[in-house]
Design a protein around this motif. Structure first.
Motif, PDB file in Angstrom:
ATOM      1  N   GLY A 182       6.891  30.051  14.340  1.00  0.00           N
ATOM      2  CA  GLY A 182       6.249  28.815  14.041  1.00  0.00           C
ATOM      3  C   GLY A 182       6.905  27.606  13.371  1.00  0.00           C
ATOM      4  O   GLY A 182       6.306  26.671  13.086  1.00  0.00           O
ATOM      5  N   LEU A 183       8.269  27.862  13.728  1.00  0.00           N
ATOM      6  CA  LEU A 183       8.948  26.592  13.328  1.00  0.00           C
ATOM      7  C   LEU A 183       8.463  25.426  14.280  1.00  0.00           C
ATOM      8  O   LEU A 183       8.494  25.742  15.485  1.00  0.00           O
ATOM      9  N   ASP A 184       8.582  24.150  13.596  1.00  0.00           N
ATOM     10  CA  ASP A 184       8.252  23.353  14.694  1.00  0.00           C
ATOM     11  C   ASP A 184       9.081  21.804  14.565  1.00  0.00           C
ATOM     12  O   ASP A 184       9.974  21.972  13.749  1.00  0.00           O
ATOM     13  N   GLU A 185       9.087  21.058  15.225  1.00  0.00           N
ATOM     14  CA  GLU A 185       9.909  19.755  15.195  1.00  0.00           C
ATOM     15  C   GLU A 185      10.024  19.196  13.983  1.00  0.00           C
ATOM     16  O   GLU A 185      10.955  18.545  13.774  1.00  0.00           O
ATOM     17  N   GLU A 228      10.416  14.363  10.519  1.00  0.00           N
ATOM     18  CA  GLU A 228       9.052  13.787  10.421  1.00  0.00           C
ATOM     19  C   GLU A 228       8.978  12.463   9.639  1.00  0.00           C
ATOM     20  O   GLU A 228       9.912  12.162   9.023  1.00  0.00           O
ATOM     21  N   TRP A 229       8.000  11.986   9.861  1.00  0.00           N
ATOM     22  CA  TRP A 229       7.597  10.678   9.237  1.00  0.00           C
ATOM     23  C   TRP A 229       6.973  10.857   7.820  1.00  0.00           C
ATOM     24  O   TRP A 229       6.171  11.708   7.753  1.00  0.00           O
ATOM     25  N   ASN A 230       7.166  10.247   6.897  1.00  0.00           N
ATOM     26  CA  ASN A 230       6.914  10.049   5.610  1.00  0.00           C
ATOM     27  C   ASN A 230       5.474   9.241   5.571  1.00  0.00           C
ATOM     28  O   ASN A 230       5.390   8.095   5.145  1.00  0.00           O
ATOM     29  N   TYR A 231       4.405  10.153   6.008  1.00  0.00           N
ATOM     30  CA  TYR A 231       3.115   9.455   6.224  1.00  0.00           C
ATOM     31  C   TYR A 231       2.550   8.836   4.690  1.00  0.00           C
ATOM     32  O   TYR A 231       2.012   7.760   4.943  1.00  0.00           O
ATOM     33  N   LYS A 232       2.843   9.513   3.752  1.00  0.00           N
ATOM     34  CA  LYS A 232       2.262   8.988   2.594  1.00  0.00           C
ATOM     35  C   LYS A 232       3.021   7.622   2.111  1.00  0.00           C
ATOM     36  O   LYS A 232       2.236   6.753   1.675  1.00  0.00           O
ATOM     37  N   LYS A 233       4.290   7.482   2.356  1.00  0.00           N
ATOM     38  CA  LYS A 233       4.960   6.331   2.244  1.00  0.00           C
ATOM     39  C   LYS A 233       4.399   5.107   3.062  1.00  0.00           C
ATOM     40  O   LYS A 233       4.277   4.059   2.586  1.00  0.00           O
ATOM     41  N   TRP A 285      -0.606  -6.338  13.506  1.00  0.00           N
ATOM     42  CA  TRP A 285      -0.288  -4.936  13.451  1.00  0.00           C
ATOM     43  C   TRP A 285       1.061  -4.382  14.222  1.00  0.00           C
ATOM     44  O   TRP A 285       1.744  -3.554  13.666  1.00  0.00           O
ATOM     45  N   GLU A 286       1.431  -5.128  14.981  1.00  0.00           N
ATOM     46  CA  GLU A 286       2.619  -4.941  15.907  1.00  0.00           C
ATOM     47  C   GLU A 286       3.631  -5.161  14.734  1.00  0.00           C
ATOM     48  O   GLU A 286       4.702  -4.118  14.694  1.00  0.00           O
ATOM     49  N   GLN A 287       3.783  -5.961  13.899  1.00  0.00           N
ATOM     50  CA  GLN A 287       4.901  -6.343  12.774  1.00  0.00           C
ATOM     51  C   GLN A 287       4.872  -5.027  11.848  1.00  0.00           C
ATOM     52  O   GLN A 287       5.836  -4.399  11.470  1.00  0.00           O
ATOM     53  N   THR A 288       3.487  -4.982  11.326  1.00  0.00           N
ATOM     54  CA  THR A 288       3.292  -3.860  10.455  1.00  0.00           C
ATOM     55  C   THR A 288       4.062  -2.370  11.044  1.00  0.00           C
ATOM     56  O   THR A 288       4.538  -1.568  10.185  1.00  0.00           O
ATOM     57  N   HIS A 289       3.722  -2.275  12.324  1.00  0.00           N
ATOM     58  CA  HIS A 289       4.048  -0.859  12.930  1.00  0.00           C
ATOM     59  C   HIS A 289       5.445  -0.844  13.053  1.00  0.00           C
ATOM     60  O   HIS A 289       6.305   0.121  12.720  1.00  0.00           O
ATOM     61  N   ASP A 290       6.213  -1.922  13.410  1.00  0.00           N
ATOM     62  CA  ASP A 290       7.662  -2.114  13.370  1.00  0.00           C
ATOM     63  C   ASP A 290       8.262  -1.876  11.957  1.00  0.00           C
ATOM     64  O   ASP A 290       9.220  -1.292  11.696  1.00  0.00           O
ATOM     65  N   ASP A 291       7.353  -2.184  10.925  1.00  0.00           N
ATOM     66  CA  ASP A 291       7.953  -2.153   9.537  1.00  0.00           C
ATOM     67  C   ASP A 291       7.976  -0.705   9.042  1.00  0.00           C
ATOM     68  O   ASP A 291       8.971  -0.196   8.381  1.00  0.00           O
ATOM     69  N   ILE A 292       7.000  -0.062   9.407  1.00  0.00           N
ATOM     70  CA  ILE A 292       6.971   1.579   8.955  1.00  0.00           C
ATOM     71  C   ILE A 292       7.280   2.315   9.691  1.00  0.00           C
ATOM     72  O   ILE A 292       7.689   3.806   9.273  1.00  0.00           O
ATOM     73  N   PHE A 293       7.812   2.070  10.911  1.00  0.00           N
ATOM     74  CA  PHE A 293       8.576   3.311  11.847  1.00  0.00           C
ATOM     75  C   PHE A 293      10.348   2.734  11.650  1.00  0.00           C
ATOM     76  O   PHE A 293      10.845   2.318  12.858  1.00  0.00           O
ATOM     77  N   THR A 350      16.456  12.235  20.614  1.00  0.00           N
ATOM     78  CA  THR A 350      15.584  11.113  20.934  1.00  0.00           C
ATOM     79  C   THR A 350      14.306  11.070  19.995  1.00  0.00           C
ATOM     80  O   THR A 350      13.521  12.139  19.918  1.00  0.00           O
ATOM     81  N   ILE A 351      14.104   9.817  19.313  1.00  0.00           N
ATOM     82  CA  ILE A 351      13.051   9.711  18.500  1.00  0.00           C
ATOM     83  C   ILE A 351      12.317   8.479  18.991  1.00  0.00           C
ATOM     84  O   ILE A 351      12.691   7.441  19.240  1.00  0.00           O
ATOM     85  N   PRO A 352      11.079   8.746  19.651  1.00  0.00           N
ATOM     86  CA  PRO A 352      10.283   7.622  20.613  1.00  0.00           C
ATOM     87  C   PRO A 352      10.223   6.226  19.571  1.00  0.00           C
ATOM     88  O   PRO A 352      10.459   5.344  20.177  1.00  0.00           O
ATOM     89  N   GLU A 353      10.006   6.384  18.415  1.00  0.00           N
ATOM     90  CA  GLU A 353       9.808   5.117  17.777  1.00  0.00           C
ATOM     91  C   GLU A 353      11.237   4.289  17.502  1.00  0.00           C
ATOM     92  O   GLU A 353      11.161   3.102  17.360  1.00  0.00           O
ATOM     93  N   LEU A 354      12.387   5.146  17.529  1.00  0.00           N
ATOM     94  CA  LEU A 354      13.680   4.432  16.949  1.00  0.00           C
ATOM     95  C   LEU A 354      14.614   4.522  18.457  1.00  0.00           C
ATOM     96  O   LEU A 354      15.670   3.615  18.421  1.00  0.00           O
ATOM     97  N   GLY A 355      14.499   5.212  19.229  1.00  0.00           N
ATOM     98  CA  GLY A 355      15.432   5.749  20.424  1.00  0.00           C
ATOM     99  C   GLY A 355      16.140   6.893  20.200  1.00  0.00           C
ATOM    100  O   GLY A 355      15.924   7.567  19.472  1.00  0.00           O
ATOM    101  N   THR A 356      17.354   6.790  20.930  1.00  0.00           N
ATOM    102  CA  THR A 356      18.382   7.944  20.898  1.00  0.00           C
ATOM    103  C   THR A 356      19.344   7.886  19.714  1.00  0.00           C
ATOM    104  O   THR A 356      20.015   6.721  19.643  1.00  0.00           O
ATOM    105  N   VAL A 357      19.361   8.937  18.955  1.00  0.00           N
ATOM    106  CA  VAL A 357      20.413   8.716  17.820  1.00  0.00           C
ATOM    107  C   VAL A 357      21.574   9.822  18.387  1.00  0.00           C
ATOM    108  O   VAL A 357      21.289  11.154  18.524  1.00  0.00           O
ATOM    109  N   SER A 358      22.764   9.471  18.696  1.00  0.00           N
ATOM    110  CA  SER A 358      23.648  10.259  19.015  1.00  0.00           C
ATOM    111  C   SER A 358      24.827  10.545  17.950  1.00  0.00           C
ATOM    112  O   SER A 358      24.782   9.925  16.987  1.00  0.00           O
TER     113      SER A 358
END
Length: 290
Positions: free
Chosen positions: A75-78, A84-89, A103-111, A159-167
């Motif tokens: 049952g372990l997941d990603e 994971e994203w801090n949805y409450k915050k 919305w685009e600016q807000t989206h960029d701010d929260i991810f 690879t985090i879709p919202e941020l790109g690749t973290v090496s």
């Protein structure tokens, strides 16, 4: 080869692991050296209780690295393994945002990194200090989880879709353990070095007991290891592990028992056998007269 070598040679690995209480054999020391020198993950496979997890801990102690552990389970997941994203915050930020902002600016701010909750795999990748990443009992996960591991095992990146690749800032020393309860995919195996660990020979197990239990005599350690060997030859639900051999020796020392006769075995059998059916079989097969 990395300039930040974990071990200088197989002999160096053996000496430094021995110094922190992990007595190795030549194959184990050689593989530990190669894991660091080649910067490839190591897959350790073998029955439970032979020292697979302890090897990762010993490498961390011997090299001064921090140990980061991902304990695998069904049952372990990603969200528990990677991030994971801090949805409450994020929700609070959205509610506090000026309604005139699009919305685009807000989206960029929260991810952004501020809202990212890192889990063991991503944490290990982002550390700049020496890190041992232990992916423990990987055979207990669902097959799908192996897919999450492939990018890390081959490229040391996430690879985090919202941020790109973290090496990886600094490649961790990666150890995967498996009790072989199921066959791992060839894709995982292909990315790893492989070492099968089994119960040690009686001579080496005796050395382990003597090194970890002050006060145990050479004679008593020999009797204990011989009895452990006889127990492992039985068809038990759970054979005694190396750690349980050490616990048994500590028990005998605590009880001031200097000779492991039938009475002492019967009195302390619960230290090494944790199933009633195993204890009954041991009493019967070893003719303990209980």
């Amino acid at each position: 080869m990395s300039t930040n070598a974990w071990f200088q040679s197989p002999d160096d690995a053996a000496k430094r692991l021995d110094a922190v209480g992990y007595l190795t054999d030549i194959p184990t020391a050689t593989t530990a050296y190669l894991t660091g020198a080649l910067e490839k993950p190591l897959l350790l496979e073998g029955p439970a209780g032979v020292g697979k997890t302890e090897l990762a801990k010993a490498v961390a102690r011997a090299t001064g690295a921090e140990l980061i552990r991902l304990q695998c389970y069904e049952g372990l997941d990603e969200a528990r393994a990677l991030y994971e994203w801090n949805y409450k915050k994020q929700l609070l930020r959205i509610q506090a945002t000026d309604t005139s902002q699009d919305w685009e600016q807000t989206h960029d701010d929260i991810f952004t990194d501020e809202f990212l909750l890192t889990r063991p795999l991503l944490t290990a990748i982002r550390r700049s200090e020496p890190t041992v990443l232990l992916i423990d009992e990987v055979d207990k996960t669902d097959v799908e989880v192996e897919g999450l591991l492939l990018e890390i095992l081959s490229d040391f990146q996430v690879t985090i879709p919202e941020l790109g690749t973290v090496s990886a800032v600094r490649k961790p020393f990666v150890i995967l353990t498996s009790n072989a309860s199921r066959e791992l995919s060839e894709a995982v195996k292909r990315r790893c070095l492989y070492l099968h660990l089994d119960y040690p020979e009686s001579k080496r197990e005796k050395e382990i007991v003597l090194s970890q239990v002050p006060g145990v005599s050479d004679r008593l350690a020999g009797q204990l290891v011989d009895t452990i060997g006889r127990l492992r030859d039985l068809e038990l639900k759970k054979s005694p592990s190396i750690a349980e051999s050490v616990d048994w020796a500590r028990t005998l020392v605590a009880l001031q028992i200097g000779k492991l006769d039938d009475a002492a075995i019967t009195r302390t059998l619960g230290v090494v056998l944790k199933h009633r059916s195993d204890q009954e079989r041991a009493v019967r097969e070893l003719k303990l007269g209980r």
